[in-house]
Motif scaffolding. Structure first.
Motif, mmCIF file in Angstrom:
data_model
loop_
_atom_site.group_PDB
_atom_site.id
_atom_site.type_symbol
_atom_site.label_atom_id
_atom_site.label_comp_id
_atom_site.label_asym_id
_atom_site.label_seq_id
_atom_site.Cartn_x
_atom_site.Cartn_y
_atom_site.Cartn_z
ATOM 1 N N ASP A 285 54.742 42.503 39.273
ATOM 2 C CA ASP A 285 55.172 41.188 39.767
ATOM 3 C C ASP A 285 54.227 40.052 39.359
ATOM 4 O O ASP A 285 53.827 39.223 40.175
ATOM 5 N N GLY A 286 53.872 40.007 38.080
ATOM 6 C CA GLY A 286 53.043 38.923 37.580
ATOM 7 C C GLY A 286 51.582 39.016 37.960
ATOM 8 O O GLY A 286 50.841 38.028 37.865
ATOM 9 N N HIS A 287 51.145 40.186 38.377
ATOM 10 C CA HIS A 287 49.753 40.379 38.751
ATOM 11 C C HIS A 287 49.213 41.661 38.110
ATOM 12 O O HIS A 287 49.952 42.625 37.893
ATOM 13 N N LEU A 288 47.929 41.642 37.822
ATOM 14 C CA LEU A 288 47.197 42.833 37.414
ATOM 15 C C LEU A 288 46.332 43.260 38.591
ATOM 16 O O LEU A 288 45.472 42.500 39.048
ATOM 17 N N LEU A 289 46.572 44.462 39.106
ATOM 18 C CA LEU A 289 45.779 45.005 40.200
ATOM 19 C C LEU A 289 44.822 46.036 39.625
ATOM 20 O O LEU A 289 45.242 46.960 38.925
ATOM 21 N N VAL A 290 43.526 45.876 39.923
ATOM 22 C CA VAL A 290 42.490 46.731 39.338
ATOM 23 C C VAL A 290 41.730 47.426 40.454
ATOM 24 O O VAL A 290 41.202 46.774 41.360
ATOM 25 N N GLY A 291 41.673 48.756 40.386
ATOM 26 C CA GLY A 291 40.904 49.528 41.352
ATOM 27 C C GLY A 291 39.418 49.458 41.051
ATOM 28 O O GLY A 291 38.979 48.819 40.087
ATOM 29 N N SER A 292 38.629 50.135 41.878
ATOM 30 C CA SER A 292 37.176 50.069 41.729
ATOM 31 C C SER A 292 36.597 51.464 41.579
ATOM 32 O O SER A 292 37.124 52.440 42.122
ATOM 33 N N VAL A 293 35.512 51.563 40.829
ATOM 34 C CA VAL A 293 34.842 52.836 40.588
ATOM 35 C C VAL A 293 34.057 53.217 41.839
ATOM 36 O O VAL A 293 33.100 52.556 42.200
ATOM 37 N N GLY A 294 34.470 54.285 42.495
ATOM 38 C CA GLY A 294 33.761 54.753 43.669
ATOM 39 C C GLY A 294 33.878 53.847 44.877
ATOM 40 O O GLY A 294 33.199 54.054 45.886
ATOM 41 N N GLY A 295 34.734 52.826 44.813
ATOM 42 C CA GLY A 295 34.854 51.880 45.912
ATOM 43 C C GLY A 295 36.237 51.879 46.523
ATOM 44 O O GLY A 295 37.099 52.677 46.164
ATOM 45 N N ARG A 296 36.436 50.951 47.427
ATOM 46 C CA ARG A 296 37.707 50.855 48.145
ATOM 47 C C ARG A 296 38.224 49.423 48.128
ATOM 48 O O ARG A 296 38.625 48.883 49.144
ATOM 49 N N THR A 297 38.156 48.823 46.956
ATOM 50 C CA THR A 297 38.646 47.458 46.798
ATOM 51 C C THR A 297 39.632 47.394 45.647
ATOM 52 O O THR A 297 39.640 48.249 44.756
ATOM 53 N N VAL A 298 40.464 46.357 45.680
ATOM 54 C CA VAL A 298 41.419 46.069 44.611
ATOM 55 C C VAL A 298 41.222 44.623 44.193
ATOM 56 O O VAL A 298 41.215 43.726 45.043
ATOM 57 N N SER A 299 41.027 44.396 42.900
ATOM 58 C CA SER A 299 40.941 43.034 42.363
ATOM 59 C C SER A 299 42.335 42.601 41.929
ATOM 60 O O SER A 299 43.024 43.348 41.220
ATOM 61 N N ARG A 300 42.744 41.395 42.338
ATOM 62 C CA ARG A 300 44.074 40.895 41.977
ATOM 63 C C ARG A 300 43.938 39.722 41.023
ATOM 64 O O ARG A 300 43.330 38.700 41.351
ATOM 65 N N ILE A 301 44.517 39.889 39.827
ATOM 66 C CA ILE A 301 44.472 38.860 38.790
ATOM 67 C C ILE A 301 45.872 38.305 38.599
ATOM 68 O O ILE A 301 46.835 39.059 38.430
ATOM 69 N N ASP A 302 45.985 36.982 38.628
ATOM 70 C CA ASP A 302 47.248 36.305 38.350
ATOM 71 C C ASP A 302 47.411 36.252 36.840
ATOM 72 O O ASP A 302 46.631 35.599 36.137
ATOM 73 N N THR A 303 48.443 36.919 36.290
ATOM 74 C CA THR A 303 48.578 36.993 34.838
ATOM 75 C C THR A 303 49.185 35.732 34.229
ATOM 76 O O THR A 303 49.204 35.592 33.003
ATOM 77 N N SER A 304 49.668 34.813 35.052
ATOM 78 C CA SER A 304 50.150 33.545 34.495
ATOM 79 C C SER A 304 48.991 32.599 34.208
ATOM 80 O O SER A 304 49.031 31.824 33.251
ATOM 81 N N SER A 305 47.936 32.683 35.022
ATOM 82 C CA SER A 305 46.755 31.839 34.816
ATOM 83 C C SER A 305 45.553 32.636 34.341
ATOM 84 O O SER A 305 44.515 32.055 33.994
ATOM 85 N N ASN A 306 45.682 33.965 34.326
ATOM 86 C CA ASN A 306 44.592 34.856 33.920
ATOM 87 C C ASN A 306 43.331 34.627 34.745
ATOM 88 O O ASN A 306 42.217 34.573 34.218
ATOM 89 N N THR A 307 43.497 34.486 36.050
ATOM 90 C CA THR A 307 42.365 34.234 36.927
ATOM 91 C C THR A 307 42.308 35.283 38.034
ATOM 92 O O THR A 307 43.330 35.783 38.499
ATOM 93 N N LEU A 308 41.085 35.597 38.445
ATOM 94 C CA LEU A 308 40.876 36.480 39.582
ATOM 95 C C LEU A 308 41.109 35.672 40.845
ATOM 96 O O LEU A 308 40.354 34.749 41.148
ATOM 97 N N GLU A 309 42.152 36.006 41.593
ATOM 98 C CA GLU A 309 42.513 35.193 42.739
ATOM 99 C C GLU A 309 42.235 35.853 44.073
ATOM 100 O O GLU A 309 42.241 35.182 45.110
ATOM 101 N N ALA A 310 41.963 37.163 44.105
ATOM 102 C CA ALA A 310 41.689 37.807 45.386
ATOM 103 C C ALA A 310 40.964 39.125 45.167
ATOM 104 O O ALA A 310 41.186 39.821 44.180
ATOM 105 N N MET A 311 40.076 39.441 46.102
ATOM 106 C CA MET A 311 39.453 40.755 46.217
ATOM 107 C C MET A 311 39.925 41.344 47.537
ATOM 108 O O MET A 311 39.771 40.715 48.593
ATOM 109 N N ILE A 312 40.489 42.535 47.492
ATOM 110 C CA ILE A 312 41.163 43.093 48.656
ATOM 111 C C ILE A 312 40.492 44.392 49.058
ATOM 112 O O ILE A 312 40.362 45.317 48.249
#
Length: 362
Positions: A285-312
């Motif tokens: 849905d227009g986002h790149l969700l990236v998991g973390s190595v050994g962690g419990r977070t998800v980075s959310r990147i807006d692919t229309s602006s190519n910006t990191l918009e949230a750490m979850i």
């Protein structure tokens, strides 16, 4: 960003970007109260994949013995375990396609499971005498592409190199092609689209033409980052840099946890988004969700602006976000134990409503 390419050279080497003050990271958003966990007592979970209207995962043990792993099928609507399937060898991972589920195993075979019957219907010999050969794979209706990681506990700082990509044809359940990788490296994520297969190897991602089964172009990651994942959907291609420290590099490396977007027309890396941690990713849905190595977070990147918009943050306990997949309106993640970490008493698969992840504010 520009790259200089010699005539006839299909490899693009991208210089590291000039040093700039990075923007402050977005505030961490806690959604752990919406996370559910499916725990079935496995020592570890290696891989989670969506396909054939189900979620598939494999349980593994640290010793990777011949009976260590089994295939687990879950109902994506309820999160309940539907069945657990034993194989001829211990399962190393899982690659789910639209009408077949492929499971590489410690005995060197690739097992095909029919999701209509939950039965193993074929076994394809891929390697010999290497119980930990699987590195990555991706499937479509024609079959599956694999990237064998030969002798993962080999002589070079405990790791050996990826030398080839293997194509298995679902019509014949046999190897249709073995493609040599021009610059061998570590890891081996695979992404498949209608007109291209992309295989990561060390610092490079190689594009294979599925019509000819030949490498036609390669991209080198910036900042000497190792390729941890490749995700592709149509003309949208992202490479995730998530490698460990480079044991053989003679020069310092820049930040190597990053997401780099590839311009498929020019075969160049364009936008680079630095991350505090990165493992594997999924486009949705227009986002790149990236998991973390050994962690419990998800980075959310807006692919229309190519910006990191949230750490979850998905919670301080429970599964880590090493592998990600999406099904039935949920983001699913597993709890793969990292090298050198003690195995948890039990682990499982977590999931969180996708709308919660995508709606989390900046």
């Amino acid at each position: 960003m520009h790259a200089v390419v010699a005539p006839g050279d299909t490899t693009v080497d991208v210089a590291s970007p000039p040093a700039e003050e990075p923007p402050p990271p977005p505030e961490m958003i806690d959604v752990s109260g919406t996370v559910s966990v499916v725990d079935y007592g496995a020592e570890s979970v290696s891989g989670v994949s969506a396909g054939a209207a189900s979620i598939w995962a494999v349980s593994v043990a640290d010793d990777q013995s011949a009976t260590a792993g089994e295939l687990v099928r879950l109902d994506p609507d309820t999160g309940e375990i539907v069945t657990q399937i034993g194989l001829g060898g211990g399962a190393l991972g899982v690659v789910a396609g639209p009408d077949a589920v492929w499971v590489p195993a410690t005995d060197g075979f690739l097992y095909r499971v029919d999701p209509a019957t939950d039965a193993v219907v074929a076994s394809v010999p891929v390697v010999e005498n290497d119980p930990s050969w699987f590195s990555g794979g991706a499937a479509n209706g024609d079959g599956v592409w694999l990237s064998p990681l030969l002798d993962i506990r080999g002589p070079l700082a405990g790791r050996e190199r990826v030398f080839e990509a293997t194509r298995v044809d679902s019509a014949t359940d046999s190897i249709a092609a073995v493609v040599s990788i021009p610059e061998p490296g570590w890891f081996g994520p695979v992404a498949v689209t209608d007109d291209a297969v992309r295989v990561g190897s060390g610092r490079m991602v190689h594009r294979i033409d599925p019509e000819t089964n030949e490498v036609v172009a390669s991209v080198v990651m910036p900042n000497s980052a190792d390729v941890g994942d490749v995700v592709a959907e149509g003309d949208t291609v992202w490479i995730i840099g998530s490698g460990p420290p480079c044991w053989t590099c003679s020069t310092p490396r820049g930040p190597n946890h990053l997401a780099a977007r590839v311009d498929t027309a020019s075969n160049e890396v364009g936008t680079i988004v630095e991350l505090t941690g990165a493992s594997q990713a999924v486009l949705v849905d227009g986002h790149l969700l990236v998991g973390s190595v050994g962690g419990r977070t998800v980075s959310r990147i807006d692919t229309s602006s190519n910006t990191l918009e949230a750490m979850i943050n998905v919670g301080r306990a429970g599964p880590r976000t090493h592998h990600l997949t999406v099904a039935a309106g949920k983001l699913w993640f597993d709890d793969q134990t990292q090298w050198g970490e003690p195995a948890p008493e039990s682990s499982g698969i977590g999931y969180v409503p996708l709308d919660v992840v995508l709606a989390a504010p900046n």
